[in-house]
Write an enzyme that holds these catalytic residues in place. Structure first.
Site, PDB file in Angstrom:
ATOM      1  N   HIS A   1       0.924  -1.327  -0.011  1.00  0.00           N
ATOM      2  CA  HIS A   1      -0.034   0.008   0.035  1.00  0.00           C
ATOM      3  C   HIS A   1       0.761   1.012  -0.069  1.00  0.00           C
ATOM      4  O   HIS A   1       1.271   1.500   1.072  1.00  0.00           O
ATOM      5  CB  HIS A   1      -0.916   0.253   1.234  1.00  0.00           C
ATOM      6  N   THR A   2       1.035   1.788  -1.173  1.00  0.00           N
ATOM      7  CA  THR A   2       2.000   2.746  -1.194  1.00  0.00           C
ATOM      8  C   THR A   2       1.609   4.167  -0.649  1.00  0.00           C
ATOM      9  O   THR A   2       2.301   5.085  -0.070  1.00  0.00           O
ATOM     10  CB  THR A   2       2.395   3.226  -2.639  1.00  0.00           C
ATOM     11  N   CYS A   3       0.335   4.227  -0.474  1.00  0.00           N
ATOM     12  CA  CYS A   3      -0.060   5.538   0.110  1.00  0.00           C
ATOM     13  C   CYS A   3       0.312   5.480   1.705  1.00  0.00           C
ATOM     14  O   CYS A   3       0.109   6.526   2.037  1.00  0.00           O
ATOM     15  CB  CYS A   3      -1.761   5.413   0.120  1.00  0.00           C
ATOM     16  N   PHE A   4       0.445   4.179   2.110  1.00  0.00           N
ATOM     17  CA  PHE A   4       0.724   4.108   3.643  1.00  0.00           C
ATOM     18  C   PHE A   4       2.021   3.643   4.029  1.00  0.00           C
ATOM     19  O   PHE A   4       2.289   3.277   5.285  1.00  0.00           O
ATOM     20  CB  PHE A   4      -0.420   3.589   4.416  1.00  0.00           C
TER      21      PHE A   4
END
Length: 852
Positions: free
Chosen positions: A818-821
């Site tokens: 999850h690149t957002c997090f």
């Protein structure tokens, strides 16, 4: 060298040759105390003293300036007669006796009943001698207490000797002095009687400039004693002095003379042990608290003095102040009702560091203020669809900088590196949300709140980034509130709270350009909303990761050689505007917007611009020195021309004021730097003009159209942010491009684990063992896979806060993220080899976004 200084030095050499320094272990062969110097007659000593003066020979420290005394035995009187005008100046006994009631002179003894109202170097030597001879240091303790506790007494201490400039001959060349006989030397001294008359006529109200060299010699002699002898007296005196300053400064008018205050602070901050023991616990905090009342004109004078005669002590003063700030930062119990911004000693010391900061710039290499961009950069944009006059938020100019007439962009090379002014303990502890609130309150209806954002030199770039983050986020949240209020109030078409871009992966430049064009024409303020990107045909929801990939793809396309918008500098591998590009200004404006959006949305970009670009973005034109990292080969060639001393420069370099460069097709283009430049050869007389014009053309004029459009796009996003106030050009580069330090040990220490994993899990140990063995390229790919960017954030990898979570038992699935997090989902593979195989495949073949 001034006449009185020359006279004093010759006198010092004379007494060193005839009487010695008093040190039994002296090793100076030109000192009588060494035992290696044969006895001399006064005439021989006078002649030899002149010779040593011309050679700048070593002087002993203990008694560098013994003074002739009128009441010495006849032998001494004979000596004085022989050396004539060299040594016949008022004795120190006269100075000491001025404060005594009976006006009598003591021979070599310091009268215990009298305490001098001010100190000179010689007076301090005599007091130390008397105390050592009597084995009693009461006179020294009383003198320190009397002088260092009083503004008036201390300000008159260690002053330069007055002289008459009109009668001062040029004796700067010591060789001219060495060939003179006694009569000529007497004439060189410029009619000594007139000097004494002029000295006597000087008003007692005049504060003479401080003799810093004399002060340092005096401190050197004082601190050779055991500090326990006088430490308490000096500390108590400084605390009293600070109290006097706190009472005196607020009552003075700005038009009053503050020379005494300047001298006092210069003397205090030269104290060698100011950053040690009880000095840093008691005396230095008191002085700092008092100094916060300094008028800005006095601050400017202090900065100039520290930049001039006091520059060699800048580092010591800075270290003392930084140590005080650090000690208070660690030692003060802060809580929700008492923040670090409320600690008076820390804030007042920071204000003093600011004065030192400007002095440090003045002591360095400064460039002309004429190289600053003026308002024309934000007044016109006639060739672009973004013809919108920017309402740039102009930060009020710092009053101290205004008086000094400098700007941080003017400083090409400071005396001390700027990073020595960072205070990391303070930066780690300061709560930037509170500090940002104080910063905004100063600009609004409230006042009196201290904010370190107004003193950004003391904060690390990582901490300043948080201040910028709060500023950007508040603007984004403000747009969301407006949108919500419009929806609740029944507005027919409430505004979108986000800056939404929908693009096709295979046509990303054109799609982005069209959408940004429409947004900038309809409402440029929408660029300040939070960016949300959607790739057509993909399911990814943008919580930060999709935007990161959008920026990466745009940058890759823009710097593609097929676009020919930029050229690559082979020596430095940096990119620069193509002066012959066929692309419209809109394309360059898009790049400026992308750069601004990256900063605004806290995204790091893989760009490699030379430093001169960031200087230009901050408002400084490119100059000759910028060629060093733009094109080192060209810089070296021009530097050789400037340093060439012979008159045949024209024949050797065979250069005219016409230059040549290539376009993207390899065609040679000629350009005359001046009218009919091909007919004007470069000579010794005009070589500096040629170099300046050449650098100005390459870095400014040839790319003016491209940079103007780029700058406008950039400013459309960041024009209202405190970016320019907080960051220097090199910090802007760090903010945009990230750190170059790939320290994966840092990343391992800061990584958190979830789902059953811990740092003791075997698969975690295997994971880090594999990662540390990766090449730099594979490490970049891992960062790209897990965070959406292969760049190291400002402050290092420890700020990524990577999370490795368990994603089920052993399986053939690849790791996901999850690149957002910054979350890596890792199955518990059965072996290290299987882990390596799946991890390498994941980081090399992943692209795009989908729903898990």
């Amino acid at each position: 060298m001034k006449r009185t200084a020359a006279r004093k030095l010759i006198e010092q050499y004379f007494y060193q040759l005839t009487e010695g320094c008093g040190n039994q272990n002296c090793k100076n062969i030109n000192c009588a105390s060494s035992g290696e110097l044969k006895p001399m007659t006064p005439n021989e000593a006078a002649g030899h003293a002149l010779k040593l003066f011309s050679q700048e020979a070593k002087l002993c420290e203990r008694h560098p300036s013994k003074i002739a005394r009128t009441n010495l035995p006849s032998k001494s009187n004979t000596q004085n007669e022989n050396i004539g005008g060299i040594c016949s100046i008022p004795s120190n006994d006269t100075i000491i006796s001025q404060s005594s009631k009976d006006g009598t002179k003591s021979n070599n003894k310091y009268s215990s009943a009298s305490v001098p109202s001010f100190l000179t170097e010689e007076a301090l030597y005599d007091i130390i001698d008397e105390c050592e001879a009597n084995d009693s240091y009461s006179p020294l303790i009383r003198t320190i207490g009397e002088v260092f506790s009083s503004i008036e007494n201390l300000s008159r201490s260690f002053a330069q000797e007055p002289f008459s400039p009109s009668s001062t001959p040029n004796v700067e060349n010591p060789e001219q002095v060495s060939g003179l006989n006694k009569e000529e030397l007497r004439h060189l001294e410029g009619e000594k009687d007139k000097d004494e008359d002029s000295c006597a006529n000087i008003s007692k109200n005049v504060i003479l400039p401080l003799d810093i060299a004399s002060l340092r010699r005096a401190y050197n002699a004082l601190f050779k004693l055991k500090t326990s002898i006088f430490e308490n007296s000096l500390i108590n005196a400084l605390v009293t002095l600070a109290g006097n300053l706190q009472m005196e400064l607020p009552t003075r008018k700005d038009t009053d003379n503050h020379d005494d205050i300047v001298n006092v602070l210069l003397i205090v901050f030269e104290i060698p042990s100011l950053g040690l023991g009880d000095f840093i616990d008691t005396a230095l905090p008191a002085i700092c608290r008092a100094s916060q009342w300094l008028p800005v004109e006095v601050q400017a004078t202090l900065a100039r003095m520290w930049a001039g005669p006091g520059r060699t002590n800048i580092r010591n003063i800075l270290q003392n102040l930084q140590q005080l700030i650090t000690t208070r930062t660690y030692g003060t119990p802060f809580h929700r009702d008492f923040f670090i911004q409320d600690e008076n000693v820390i804030t007042s010391a920071t204000k003093l560091v600011k004065i030192l900061y400007y002095g440090n710039m003045l002591a360095g290499v400064l460039e002309s203020p004429s190289l600053r961009y003026t308002d024309e950069m934000s007044d016109s944009m006639d060739e672009s669809f973004l013809a919108v006059k920017l309402k740039k938020n102009i930060t009020p100019e710092d009053p101290l900088a205004k008086i000094l007439g400098i700007h941080v962009l003017d400083c090409r090379k400071p005396y001390l590196p700027f990073n020595e002014f960072y205070n990391e303990p303070l930066s780690d502890l300061v709560e930037m949300d509170r500090d940002f609130a104080n910063y905004k309150s100063e600009l609004g209806i409230f006042s009196g709140k201290f904010s370190f954002m107004n003193y950004p030199f003391i904060l690390t770039p990582a901490t300043k980034t948080m201040g910028l983050y709060f500023d950007n986020r508040i603007r984004m949240y403000s747009e969301r509130r407006i949108s919500l209020l419009q929806a609740v109030s029944g507005h027919p078409s409430p505004s979108n709270p986000y800056l939404r871009l929908k693009v096709r992966r295979d046509n990303i430049i054109d799609d982005a350009l069209v959408e940004l064009e429409m947004i900038s024409m309809e409402n440029p303020n929408d660029l300040k909303k939070q960016l949300v990107v959607e790739f057509e045909g993909e399911q990814g929801i943008d919580e930060g990761g999709v935007s990161k990939e959008f920026f990466q793809l745009v940058i890759e396309e823009i710097f593609n050689p097929d676009y020919a918008m930029f050229t690559m500098q082979n020596e430095t591998q940096t990119v620069w505007f193509n002066p012959t590009s066929f692309e419209s200004s809109a394309q360059f404006t898009l790049i400026g917007i992308v750069l601004g959006l990256a900063i605004y949305n806290n995204v790091i970009l893989a760009v490699n611009f030379p430093m001169v670009l960031y200087r230009k973005l901050m408002g400084r034109k490119g100059s000759f020195e910028d060629l060093l990292d733009w094109n080192p080969v060209l810089y070296s060639s021009l530097k050789q021309m400037l340093e060439y001393p012979d008159p045949n420069l024209e024949d050797v370099f065979m250069q005219t004021f016409r230059i040549s460069y290539q376009d993207v097709f390899g065609t040679i283009i000629n350009y005359d730097l001046v009218d009919k430049g091909h007919k004007i050869p470069v000579t010794q007389e005009n070589k500096y003009e040629f170099v300046d014009l050449y650098a100005d053309f390459l870095l400014n004029k040839s790319v003016e159209k491209q940079f103007r459009a780029f700058y406008k796009g950039f400013q459309m996003v960041v024009d209202e942010s405190p970016l320019e106030q907080l960051f220097r050009p090199e910090e802007i580069e760090l903010l945009i491009c990230g750190s170059k330090n790939f320290d994966f040990d840092e990343l391992e220490k800061s990584t958190e684990y979830d789902g059953g994993y811990s740092n003791e899990s075997q698969i975690i140990k295997d994971f880090w063992s594999l990662v540390h063995a990766f090449s730099l390229e594979d490490k970049r790919k891992l960062l790209q896979f897990t965070t959406g960017s292969d760049r190291v954030p400002i402050g290092g990898l420890s700020r990524l806060k990577l999370v490795i979570a368990k994603n089920g038992p052993d399986s053939d699935r690849l790791p996901t993220a999850h690149t957002c997090f910054n979350v890596l989902l890792l199955p518990e593979y059965s072996s290290k080899d299987k882990l390596k195989d799946r991890l390498v495949k994941a980081i090399n073949y992943s692209k795009g976004f989908g729903m898990l």
